[in-house]
Design a protein around this motif. Structure first.
Motif, mmCIF file in Angstrom:
data_model
loop_
_atom_site.group_PDB
_atom_site.id
_atom_site.type_symbol
_atom_site.label_atom_id
_atom_site.label_comp_id
_atom_site.label_asym_id
_atom_site.label_seq_id
_atom_site.Cartn_x
_atom_site.Cartn_y
_atom_site.Cartn_z
ATOM 1 N N GLU A 378 -22.080 -70.785 -8.076
ATOM 2 C CA GLU A 378 -23.473 -71.200 -8.154
ATOM 3 C C GLU A 378 -24.363 -69.993 -8.415
ATOM 4 O O GLU A 378 -24.173 -68.941 -7.797
ATOM 5 N N THR A 379 -25.335 -70.165 -9.260
ATOM 6 C CA THR A 379 -26.237 -69.069 -9.592
ATOM 7 C C THR A 379 -26.821 -68.421 -8.333
ATOM 8 O O THR A 379 -26.809 -67.197 -8.184
ATOM 9 N N SER A 380 -27.290 -69.243 -7.422
ATOM 10 C CA SER A 380 -27.949 -68.685 -6.228
ATOM 11 C C SER A 380 -26.980 -67.862 -5.380
ATOM 12 O O SER A 380 -27.359 -66.857 -4.787
ATOM 13 N N ASP A 381 -25.712 -68.278 -5.354
ATOM 14 C CA ASP A 381 -24.710 -67.491 -4.627
ATOM 15 C C ASP A 381 -24.408 -66.183 -5.346
ATOM 16 O O ASP A 381 -24.288 -65.120 -4.719
ATOM 17 N N ALA A 382 -24.264 -66.266 -6.665
ATOM 18 C CA ALA A 382 -23.874 -65.097 -7.444
ATOM 19 C C ALA A 382 -24.902 -63.969 -7.308
ATOM 20 O O ALA A 382 -24.566 -62.796 -7.472
ATOM 21 N N LEU A 383 -26.130 -64.336 -6.988
ATOM 22 C CA LEU A 383 -27.181 -63.320 -6.897
ATOM 23 C C LEU A 383 -27.293 -62.691 -5.511
ATOM 24 O O LEU A 383 -28.036 -61.741 -5.309
ATOM 25 N N LYS A 384 -26.519 -63.223 -4.545
ATOM 26 C CA LYS A 384 -26.527 -62.598 -3.215
ATOM 27 C C LYS A 384 -25.771 -61.272 -3.287
ATOM 28 O O LYS A 384 -24.610 -61.259 -3.720
ATOM 29 N N PRO A 385 -26.376 -60.186 -2.844
ATOM 30 C CA PRO A 385 -25.695 -58.881 -2.925
ATOM 31 C C PRO A 385 -24.320 -58.928 -2.250
ATOM 32 O O PRO A 385 -24.193 -59.407 -1.124
ATOM 33 N N GLY A 386 -23.326 -58.463 -2.959
ATOM 34 C CA GLY A 386 -21.985 -58.383 -2.383
ATOM 35 C C GLY A 386 -21.174 -59.667 -2.449
ATOM 36 O O GLY A 386 -19.947 -59.634 -2.336
ATOM 37 N N TYR A 387 -21.813 -60.792 -2.663
ATOM 38 C CA TYR A 387 -21.121 -62.089 -2.615
ATOM 39 C C TYR A 387 -19.976 -62.187 -3.625
ATOM 40 O O TYR A 387 -18.840 -62.510 -3.287
ATOM 41 N N LEU A 388 -20.313 -61.886 -4.865
ATOM 42 C CA LEU A 388 -19.353 -62.095 -5.948
ATOM 43 C C LEU A 388 -18.137 -61.176 -5.818
ATOM 44 O O LEU A 388 -16.993 -61.628 -5.889
ATOM 45 N N VAL A 389 -18.380 -59.890 -5.615
ATOM 46 C CA VAL A 389 -17.238 -58.963 -5.530
ATOM 47 C C VAL A 389 -16.361 -59.277 -4.314
ATOM 48 O O VAL A 389 -15.140 -59.208 -4.390
ATOM 49 N N LYS A 390 -16.999 -59.652 -3.238
ATOM 50 C CA LYS A 390 -16.219 -59.998 -2.045
ATOM 51 C C LYS A 390 -15.306 -61.189 -2.345
ATOM 52 O O LYS A 390 -14.122 -61.211 -1.996
ATOM 53 N N LYS A 391 -15.890 -62.149 -3.005
ATOM 54 C CA LYS A 391 -15.138 -63.359 -3.367
ATOM 55 C C LYS A 391 -13.965 -63.004 -4.288
ATOM 56 O O LYS A 391 -12.838 -63.461 -4.090
ATOM 57 N N LEU A 392 -14.231 -62.172 -5.268
ATOM 58 C CA LEU A 392 -13.189 -61.845 -6.250
ATOM 59 C C LEU A 392 -12.100 -60.966 -5.645
ATOM 60 O O LEU A 392 -10.924 -61.119 -5.963
ATOM 61 N N ARG A 393 -12.501 -60.044 -4.773
ATOM 62 C CA ARG A 393 -11.502 -59.162 -4.145
ATOM 63 C C ARG A 393 -10.553 -59.945 -3.243
ATOM 64 O O ARG A 393 -9.429 -59.529 -3.007
ATOM 65 N N SER A 394 -11.020 -61.096 -2.774
ATOM 66 C CA SER A 394 -10.167 -61.880 -1.873
ATOM 67 C C SER A 394 -9.123 -62.713 -2.630
ATOM 68 O O SER A 394 -8.256 -63.338 -2.025
ATOM 69 N N VAL A 395 -9.230 -62.740 -3.939
ATOM 70 C CA VAL A 395 -8.244 -63.505 -4.707
ATOM 71 C C VAL A 395 -6.958 -62.696 -4.827
ATOM 72 O O VAL A 395 -6.975 -61.551 -5.298
ATOM 73 N N THR A 396 -5.855 -63.286 -4.389
ATOM 74 C CA THR A 396 -4.576 -62.563 -4.394
ATOM 75 C C THR A 396 -4.024 -62.419 -5.807
ATOM 76 O O THR A 396 -4.329 -63.231 -6.687
ATOM 77 N N PRO A 397 -3.191 -61.401 -6.036
ATOM 78 C CA PRO A 397 -2.541 -61.253 -7.349
ATOM 79 C C PRO A 397 -1.745 -62.495 -7.720
ATOM 80 O O PRO A 397 -1.694 -62.877 -8.892
ATOM 81 N N GLU A 398 -1.170 -63.171 -6.731
ATOM 82 C CA GLU A 398 -0.400 -64.387 -7.008
ATOM 83 C C GLU A 398 -1.311 -65.483 -7.571
ATOM 84 O O GLU A 398 -0.952 -66.197 -8.497
ATOM 85 N N LYS A 399 -2.491 -65.604 -6.984
ATOM 86 C CA LYS A 399 -3.450 -66.611 -7.446
ATOM 87 C C LYS A 399 -3.916 -66.277 -8.875
ATOM 88 O O LYS A 399 -4.034 -67.173 -9.725
ATOM 89 N N ILE A 400 -4.137 -64.990 -9.125
ATOM 90 C CA ILE A 400 -4.564 -64.581 -10.468
ATOM 91 C C ILE A 400 -3.465 -64.907 -11.486
ATOM 92 O O ILE A 400 -3.737 -65.430 -12.568
#
Lengths: 471, 471
Positions: A378-400
């Motif tokens: 969601e746009t509003s979430d993506a603009l929260k500082p740190g939200y996006l990178v935190k979310k992406l870093r939590s994705v495991t290599p297996e999921k990717i």
């Protein structure tokens, strides 16, 4: 692109990805020359056969044949394919536009005698070329297609209008008003002339255009005349410039852009993808695209994130291609309209798309579950500082890896040049609209005059407007 | 109907044709006994086979399989038929309703041990019985069907909910409130219980009901819970009681009523059709049906016109059947809602329908061009003194013959009992909705939270709201 240069930037177009989508063209010019060479060969063969085939003729009121028993068995037993007639449009609407495009760029001095020597220039909305080329091929080469080409309009279920509406929009792009190169071409005049031509056709008048298919890939293509052709099945990139009564998922088709980054053919996995999130493109866009500048501010200092304002340069082009092939995730914010070419570059790069475009509509969503190949934020979430990178870093290599596998699985849907690719799949979707098209044709014939307080529409509505997407 | 009498009149129902549609039932009871007898035999066979088949089991999130290559080839080559799973509903929603209906009429004293001995009573919305019976048949008897029955919900593309929603509505019809016969049955409780049951099913929860098919033939069937089941494909008679966001031509299916007049099998032509225009039925209806009284005033003194207010009597029933079989044209005004059973009685009587119902929607309009079998007259025109009869008198015998030929051609579409009839054709239409169903399922999964000023709908809109129909 040999003699003809590719358009650098669309004039009024929502070219959300000028850097990658338009400029990458030259990188794959060899592949394209081969493809276009083949297409021209096909055209030559077609021209030969066509000499012996009846030209387009006006037809009487028999479009809907009423052999009920045949019709029913056909429709589910799949015994017959949907029949498509491609108009033999005046060259003003096809090759003439290529000619003007080349002349505006100085790569052609004057009109040529044999238009079939002209090459369609590569750009993100070049899908219109592939549809044209597909229907020029002899049927023997179209065996796997969901639609069969017919040469007599009387036999047709559907009529394809092969106008180069997106190319027309960029003929004069980058040329100064009043420049001698620009003289003699007006996209708006082309649009008016097209409608005038269509409205003089029996096949158009007979069913009010419901059984016509018109390509308008660029969100601004045919903008001036959309109201006059809106009954037709429109092939569009998104609904950013269209009202709900002009275009919809039910009536029309969402087409992918022609990707401009080479397809990644290397190994799956994250070994060679050190960058977490990648974006390169125009930081400043209008309307929904204003989010881009905000995303830059939130993301540009984050570790592992490459986010760059792209201007057109050889170096930046190389960086964009390299970036998409060596990143785990690719950011896909809205442009001026919800869609952008970058999504399709991401998909063929196996760079998991992170879509930040709340109103986006996606091609082939009847068969592709985009939750399996992309992340939606969601746009509003993506603009929260740190939200996006935190979310992406939590994705495991297996999921990717899982997402990449699915991405590779669906790659062919985004290859216009693949006989089993985009064009074939869009024809499948168009063919599936035939029952509704016939319904609307029959219904329009018998509807009586009514006093209605609102438009007479049949809709599919979602109730899911409050759903928060997650991984 | 043997032990079980047919319902004489629906309680809240828009029984626009009480005289013909409901009462004619007994005339064809022999035919129906044979049909129902066959169906029961089928059920017995099914029960035997079913013993060895797995019962319904909850399923995991795998409804949309993603074998992309298979899926695409299938969809246009017609190699595979759409797979339908019929829920094994608790008998409360099927045979239990027949039981209550019979008990309310005193033809049954108490619940029976073997519900399969119960006969579904004939009435104009008995389509729900034919769909149920169709999916009970073994596949060997369903060869020509566009859908194949599956016994494992994991294999299903679509889920059929065989609730007798229309019969439920008329269980208590004509019984005095508080009568001992009425006790123990509430249609509203049935509706609530159905939704509660559905919402507990994994298959329902998984895709929000988009891939479900629910029959609601009577315009008031399931009225209390429509909002909770509206994602499903609804089989309806019209949209008279439904909002555009609850039901539409795009999402749902317009079903014909089960005709209650015998099919006319005599010669075509006007030789034995001396009456110009025939109508018999309720003169006084609510809402759109108010036109009826006005039409009576305009028409009742015209020569060649038979227009009678029908009350229920043996004599009137005979007259209605005789009238439709011996008239050139049959008047079809709106009832409380735009549709009425009479249209289908007219069609099978080869009595050319004269439709005076501006908002009517028609079944099978994707394949049937109703201009070829009926006349459409604007309400405001029909009320002009002399207009209608003048128009009808100007129709030549040749034109009537042509209309009758087309009527006979499409008759099978309106025969629920014909293996090549209504049920098969509705399955075809449902199957054709699958791409949009899958699109909505996938799209709902990934849509993010948005602030929308209006509902998120995709529509097909007609511009033809000012067209005057003519012969």
């Amino acid at each position: 692109m040999g003699k003809l240069s590719s358009p650098s930037k669309t004039r009024k177009s929502n070219n959300a990805n000028p850097l990658v989508c338009s400029i990458m063209a030259r990188k794959s010019s060899l592949v394209k020359q081969t493809l276009i060479g083949s297409a021209l060969f096909v055209i030559a063969i077609y021209a030969f056969f066509n000499t012996f085939l009846s030209p387009f003729a006006d037809s009487s009121d028999t479009a809907l044949r009423h052999d009920y028993s045949l019709r029913v068995d056909d429709s589910f037993a799949g015994k017959s394919r949907v029949k498509v007639y491609m108009y033999d449009l005046p060259k003003t609407f096809t090759y003439g536009i290529i000619e003007h495009h080349a002349m505006a760029r100085g790569s052609l001095d004057a009109p040529v005698d044999d238009v079939s020597t002209l090459r369609y220039p590569g750009h993100q909305h070049m899908g219109e070329w592939y549809f044209f080329a597909d229907l020029l091929r002899p049927e023997s080469e179209r065996v796997g297609s969901p639609v069969v080409k017919v040469t007599d309009p009387e036999d047709a279920d559907l009529f394809y209008v092969p106008v180069f509406s997106s190319l027309s929009l960029i003929v004069n792009t980058g040329r100064a008003e009043g420049s001698s190169l620009v003289k003699g071409y007006s996209d708006e005049d082309m649009q008016d002339a097209l409608v005038e031509w269509l409205e003089s056709q029996q096949s158009w008048k007979r069913n009010g255009g419901w059984d016509h298919v018109i390509i308008a890939g660029d969100p601004n293509a045919l903008y001036r005349v959309i109201d006059k052709v809106k009954n037709a099945v429109l092939l569009v990139s998104d609904f950013g410039r269209l009202r709900p009564d002009q275009s919809s998922l039910v009536k029309d088709i969402i087409m992918p852009y022609a990707h401009r980054i080479n397809t990644y053919t290397g190994d799956l996995g994250v070994k060679n993808r050190k960058t977490l999130l990648f974006f390169m493109g125009n930081r400043y866009r209008k309307e929904g695209g204003k989010i881009r500048d905000l995303l830059f501010k939130v993301l540009e200092k984050e570790e592992g994130v490459t986010i760059k304002h792209g201007t057109q340069s050889r170096e930046n082009r190389r960086a964009a291609s390299h970036g998409m092939h060596t990143s785990k995730f690719c950011l896909n914010p809205a442009g001026d309209t919800p869609s952008a070419c970058r999504l399709f570059d991401s998909i063929v790069s196996l760079c998991v798309p992170v879509i930040v475009s709340d109103d986006i509509e996606l091609p082939f969503e009847d068969v592709i579950d985009y939750k399996k190949i992309a992340l939606f934020v969601e746009t509003s979430d993506a603009l929260k500082p740190g939200y996006l990178v935190k979310k992406l870093r939590s994705v495991t290599p297996e999921k990717i890896l899982e997402l990449q596998k699915e991405l590779r699985e669906v790659n062919r849907y985004f290859e216009f040049g693949d006989p089993n690719g985009t064009v074939k799949e869009i024809w499948r979707q168009i063919a599936q609209k035939l029952p509704n098209i016939k319904l609307m044709i029959n219904r329009d014939k018998r509807i009586v005059k009514r006093q209605l307080s609102e438009p007479d529409c049949s809709c599919l509505c979602t109730n899911k407007t409050g759903i928060i997407s997650s991984l």
